[in-house]
Scaffold this active site. Structure first.
Site, mmCIF file in Angstrom:
data_model
loop_
_atom_site.group_PDB
_atom_site.id
_atom_site.type_symbol
_atom_site.label_atom_id
_atom_site.label_comp_id
_atom_site.label_asym_id
_atom_site.label_seq_id
_atom_site.Cartn_x
_atom_site.Cartn_y
_atom_site.Cartn_z
ATOM 1 N N HIS A 102 0.824 -1.030 0.167
ATOM 2 C CA HIS A 102 0.148 -0.011 -0.052
ATOM 3 C C HIS A 102 0.907 1.263 0.134
ATOM 4 O O HIS A 102 0.794 2.040 -1.133
ATOM 5 C CB HIS A 102 -0.920 -0.081 1.312
ATOM 6 C CG HIS A 102 -1.886 1.183 1.240
ATOM 7 N ND1 HIS A 102 -2.529 1.540 2.523
ATOM 8 C CD2 HIS A 102 -2.344 2.005 0.296
ATOM 9 C CE1 HIS A 102 -3.077 2.588 2.249
ATOM 10 N NE2 HIS A 102 -2.989 3.079 0.754
ATOM 11 N N HIS B 18 1.371 4.842 -2.710
ATOM 12 C CA HIS B 18 1.774 6.420 -2.199
ATOM 13 C C HIS B 18 3.106 7.032 -2.571
ATOM 14 O O HIS B 18 3.193 8.057 -3.164
ATOM 15 C CB HIS B 18 1.313 6.472 -0.688
ATOM 16 C CG HIS B 18 0.038 6.393 -0.560
ATOM 17 N ND1 HIS B 18 -0.705 7.463 -0.057
ATOM 18 C CD2 HIS B 18 -0.991 5.255 -0.454
ATOM 19 C CE1 HIS B 18 -2.004 7.223 0.214
ATOM 20 N NE2 HIS B 18 -2.082 5.779 0.144
ATOM 21 N N ASN C 265 -6.230 -0.617 -1.110
ATOM 22 C CA ASN C 265 -6.725 0.228 -0.079
ATOM 23 C C ASN C 265 -8.087 0.340 0.494
ATOM 24 O O ASN C 265 -8.423 0.118 1.652
ATOM 25 C CB ASN C 265 -6.522 1.711 -0.499
ATOM 26 C CG ASN C 265 -6.832 2.779 0.307
ATOM 27 O OD1 ASN C 265 -6.199 3.051 1.278
ATOM 28 N ND2 ASN C 265 -8.018 3.322 0.318
ATOM 29 N N HIS D 175 -3.753 1.073 -6.359
ATOM 30 C CA HIS D 175 -4.495 1.488 -4.880
ATOM 31 C C HIS D 175 -5.853 1.337 -4.681
ATOM 32 O O HIS D 175 -5.914 1.005 -3.231
ATOM 33 C CB HIS D 175 -4.070 3.160 -5.151
ATOM 34 C CG HIS D 175 -4.449 3.748 -3.928
ATOM 35 N ND1 HIS D 175 -5.567 4.331 -3.765
ATOM 36 C CD2 HIS D 175 -3.727 3.872 -2.715
ATOM 37 C CE1 HIS D 175 -5.719 4.986 -2.476
ATOM 38 N NE2 HIS D 175 -4.457 4.569 -1.653
ATOM 39 N N ILE E 103 -6.437 8.868 -0.858
ATOM 40 C CA ILE E 103 -6.801 8.859 0.531
ATOM 41 C C ILE E 103 -5.788 7.783 1.322
ATOM 42 O O ILE E 103 -5.194 7.029 0.341
ATOM 43 C CB ILE E 103 -8.229 8.375 0.770
ATOM 44 C CG1 ILE E 103 -8.480 8.406 2.274
ATOM 45 C CG2 ILE E 103 -8.456 7.094 0.307
ATOM 46 C CD1 ILE E 103 -8.276 9.981 2.902
#
Length: 866
Positions: free
Chosen positions: A522, A527, A717, A713, A866
């Site tokens: 993740h 990110h 997520n 993602h 997010i």
């Protein structure tokens, strides 16, 4: 003579009135004023209203795309300055994020041709968010749209005029000459001069190492800039160095969320309001001393699985009003109200996680344990076993012989064929966290964590499901690393204490996988790796560049959420260190694993081949054939991947007709060089980076970027709360080792296995904090923009790319239908499993009427938002 005079006069009459060439162009601006309810801005709003009575609050000037101004070199001519109309009298909602439309009238000389840009000056005392400017009846053109989507601060905050360009994309060499200087100057402004502390109105994109995670009292290694701890770069804030340790950046107070990111990268007012409302609960660690008084038995322990279920069924009921009054002394009323949810007395009532909605115990089954490796929150680690016993890539001179201790005898009783035959038939698979964890395990186990590095072997059955065969639990050898690991192998059991031991072994695997998921699958692989692309894109690709237009929607909100993560989640002593088993070594461990990150292998087909989950097959649309046909993440993912790639290819081919055009695109080449040499500079020497010399390399690279930011993602997520919201299913830490026969812990495992299980996994307070966090991270915001969606339907003036984008949307709608059909096919057991949770994490959710914010568990946002 008279004839000559008349001719001259007539000529002057024709030439004289330049006013006859001038036209008035009506236009409209859509903008969002800074929230008028912002108490920090009331004075500025009052001054704005007074100043605007003079009619000069906001000025604009159109810029010609045809004619240059001789007085300013080759820059396009500017039209007459005009002002926004009726600022005070135009209704503006008090709701955060509400738009207002303003009229403007431009005086424009037809001889200057079509406007290609405009400058704007904000003479008010507060900023506003400019969305679009639309011009009507432009001479020689008609309707003209400028998509702005940018905060415009008061003019005195800038050393230059803010400029916006039309929705017409140009490669650098094709840019109209009068617009080129403006295009180049804007990129220079966005790059900044590399010095100084950056302020909220700054628009500067620059790089920094991860040197802002620790403090002099709580040190952490600097990540990035070294071979020992390589890392992708983050956005620069320019904060001053720490006085006690100048190599690190000073940190803000935890309550100060005003961390610098370029203003246009920050959450919208609506999303920030949502985020704060969700985040209130994540401050649960502040409540630890007081909530402890609520529990009437063992402090910081759940006494039974029923205790955990009460978090969802009814919350934790306070003993009496005196307890409530005591907590109120420490908790702001707004926070208490959010925690209480309903009646003000039941604290910490969470939404029911999907994994226990239909069946409260199915999560414990071996089938569900294995299924989640294919369709859970971390379906990107399992790989096909191609040698037996499983080998290690760790250096034997440092770590000894790390080859697995699992033998044929351990697994043959649960297979209907021998090991060699199973390997040839592609039936053996492994979830292997051994090599990633073993180098850190000795240090990790000196903290509150007590865990193992695990290997889990699985067998592919005829019905397409996976059957666990054995779990290896390894720890560093007491005599030293060079002696290899100390390992034990646990095999499935249904009865007696052996069954309890097996359940604990699966918990250790889940702990490993939770930590790896949080830090690698993740955080690192979505990110962190995307942020350098965002920075480089804004530094080197003009908003006029077609690749900027292609990629920009996939960067929305990422820098902001990453900055908040560095502030409160992945920092020293932050939520991740508090709740995830690697503790103080979490980010350092992710840095070591980043050494093996290879950009081209982030392409889904290549990634599946690398893990042995697929083989190349040119007969398939996406070029691979899956070796587990019912692999929900891969099946759905390959369809989404193909749709993205088809869209990117058609888009790029519209602007680039040859490889030579890619090679001579100065902005594109500067962009790619900086991504490789700076943004991911610690890996710049690796030979497998694309050279960006061909159209194929451009298409492949942009497809990877979009895939990682959107679908990958989403897959890792938005399943966090549905699967890990019930912590026994995916515990994040273990606090004691497997009990040894003859000990009191082993006796407890025999007599009360659930209590022994709960004493081993994540304790109460860390559970509350962890659940609060993943509830926030698993939510879709009210203003989410999904794959196949754009903020503005007129995002480009070029019709062919718009048509290609509509084709993408149509393909995504077809994929939605296919996913629903597969989820309704009862033969595909991995689509829903014993817990009866259909796989929807890669469901595009393109329909405007069906999209809802919150814990929907479906939908692919455009970006790591997010």
């Amino acid at each position: 003579m008279l004839e000559k005079m008349l001719t001259t006069m007539c000529g002057k009459i024709r030439d004289k009135p330049e006013e006859t060439k001038k036209r008035f162009i009506k236009g409209s601006l859509v903008l969002t004023k800074k929230n008028v309810m912002d108490v920090t801005d009331l004075g500025a709003s009052f001054l704005d209203r007074i100043y605007d009575k003079f009619g000069k609050g906001v000025s604009l000037q159109l810029i010609s795309s045809v004619h240059a101004d001789p007085a300013h070199g080759s820059k396009g001519k500017k039209g007459k300055e005009t002002y926004l109309e009726k600022w005070n009298s135009t209704f503006t909602s008090v709701v955060a994020g509400s738009d207002a439309t303003f009229n403007v009238t431009f005086q424009w000389d037809e001889s200057m041709g079509v406007p290609g840009a405009f400058t704007i000056r904000n003479y008010h005392r507060s900023e506003f968010y400019l969305k679009t400017v639309t011009l009507k009846d432009v001479p020689g053109h008609g309707h003209l749209v400028f998509t702005c989507n940018s905060w415009v601060y008061p003019a005195h905050r800038y050393k230059y005029d803010r400029i916006f360009f039309t929705n017409k994309a140009y490669l650098p060499n094709d840019t109209p000459e009068p617009l080129r200087p403006y295009r180049e100057e804007e990129l220079v402004n966005l790059r900044g001069n590399g010095s100084g502390m950056l302020q909220e109105w700054d628009r500067i994109y620059d790089y920094a190492y991860y040197n802002d995670l620790g403090t002099p009292q709580n040190k952490r290694p600097i990540l990035g800039g070294s071979k020992e701890f390589p890392y992708p770069r983050r956005g620069k804030t320019g904060r001053t160095p720490n006085k006690e340790d100048p190599s690190t950046e000073s940190r803000l107070s935890l309550l100060n969320l005003n961390i610098y990111v370029p203003r246009d990268e920050r959450f919208s007012q609506l999303k920030f309001s949502d985020f704060i409302a969700w985040a209130i609960k994540s401050l649960g660690q502040v409540l630890i001393p007081e909530i402890a008084a609520v529990f009437d038995k063992t402090i910081n322990e759940f006494d039974s699985l029923e205790d955990i279920l009460r978090l969802y069924d009814g919350g934790i009921k306070l003993a009496n009003n005196q307890t409530l009054d005591k907590i109120r002394k420490f908790i702001p009323f707004e926070l208490l109200r959010e925690l209480a949810r309903n009646d003000g007395e039941n604290l910490l009532k969470f939404p029911m996680p999907d994994v226990i909605k239909e069946d409260r115990s199915a999560w414990r089954s071996d089938e569900e344990f294995a299924r989640e490796m294919l369709a859970g929150v971390d379906p990107v680690v399992i790989r096909r076993l191609q040698e037996f016993p499983p080998a290690s890539t760790l250096d034997p001179e440092i770590y000894g012989n790390q080859t697995s201790s699992i033998t044929r005898e351990h697994i043959k009783k649960n297979m209907n064929e021998d090991v060699d035959e199973a390997i040839r038939n592609n039936r053996l698979f492994i979830l292997d966290h051994h090599d990633a964890l073993m180098p850190y395990l000795r240090r990790i186990n000196t903290t509150r964590t007590k865990t193992y590095a695990t290997r889990t072997l699985l067998f592919l059955q005829d019905d397409g499901t996976l059957k666990p065969l054995a779990i290896e639990l390894s720890s560093p050898h007491p005599q030293g690393d060079t002696d290899g690991p100390k390992s034990q192998v646990v095999t499935p059991a249904e009865y007696g204490v052996e069954s309890s031991v097996w359940q604990l072994a699966k918990a250790y695997v889940a702990v490993n996988d939770s930590g790896y998921h949080n830090l690698i699958s993740h955080w690192l692989n979505t990110h962190a790796v995307i942020e350098p692309f965002i920075i480089a894109t804004n530094r080197h690709l003009s908003v006029l560049h077609p690749m900027y237009n292609l990629l920009h929607p996939h960067f929305r909100d990422t820098m902001n959420i990453n900055a908040l993560a560095r502030h409160v989640l992945i920092n020293a002593g932050g939520v991740v260190e508090l709740t995830v088993f690697p503790a103080n070594y979490a980010m350092e461990m992710s840095s070591v694993i980043y050494k093996n990150w290879v950009f081209p292998e982030q392409a889904l087909p290549l990634e599946l081949i690398k893990r042995g989950m697929a083989v190349a097959d040119s007969s398939q649309a996406h070029g691979v054939r899956l070796l587990i046909e019912d692999y929900p993440y891969a099946v759905d993912g390959l369809e989404v991947w193909s749709a993205i790639k088809d869209w990117v290819k058609e888009y790029c081919c519209f602007y680039y007709k040859s490889d030579d055009m890619v090679q001579t695109d100065t902005e594109l080449q500067a962009w790619w060089a900086e991504i490789r040499n700076v943004g991911h500079g610690d890996l710049k020497d690796e030979k497998w980076w694309p050279q960006m010399q061909t159209l194929t390399e451009l298409v492949d690279s942009c497809t990877i970027i979009i895939w990682v930011a959107s679908a990958l993602h989403a897959a890792v997520n938005f399943g966090q709360y549905p699967y890990a919201g019930y912590l026994p299913n995916r515990p994040t830490m273990s606090r004691r080792f497997m009990p040894e026969p003859g000990t009191t812990e082993y006796a407890e495992l025999q007599s009360n296995p659930d209590v022994a299980f709960l004493k081993t996994i994540t304790p109460l307070f860390q559970t509350l904090i962890g659940i609060s966090l993943i509830e926030i991270l698993s939510r879709h915001s009210s203003d989410e923009v999904y794959l196949g969606q754009r903020d503005n339907p007129e995002w480009t003036l070029d019709s062919q790319p718009r048509e290609a984008f509509e084709a993408l949307r149509d393909k995504l709608i077809d994929i939605e239908k296919s996913i629903r059909q597969r989820n309704n096919d009862k033969r595909l057991k991995n689509r829903f499993g014993p817990v009866k949770v259909p796989y929807m994490l890669l469901y595009p959710n393109t329909s405007d009427s069906k999209r809802e914010p919150g814990l929907t568990g479906l939908g692919i946002p455009n970006s790591v938002s997010i």
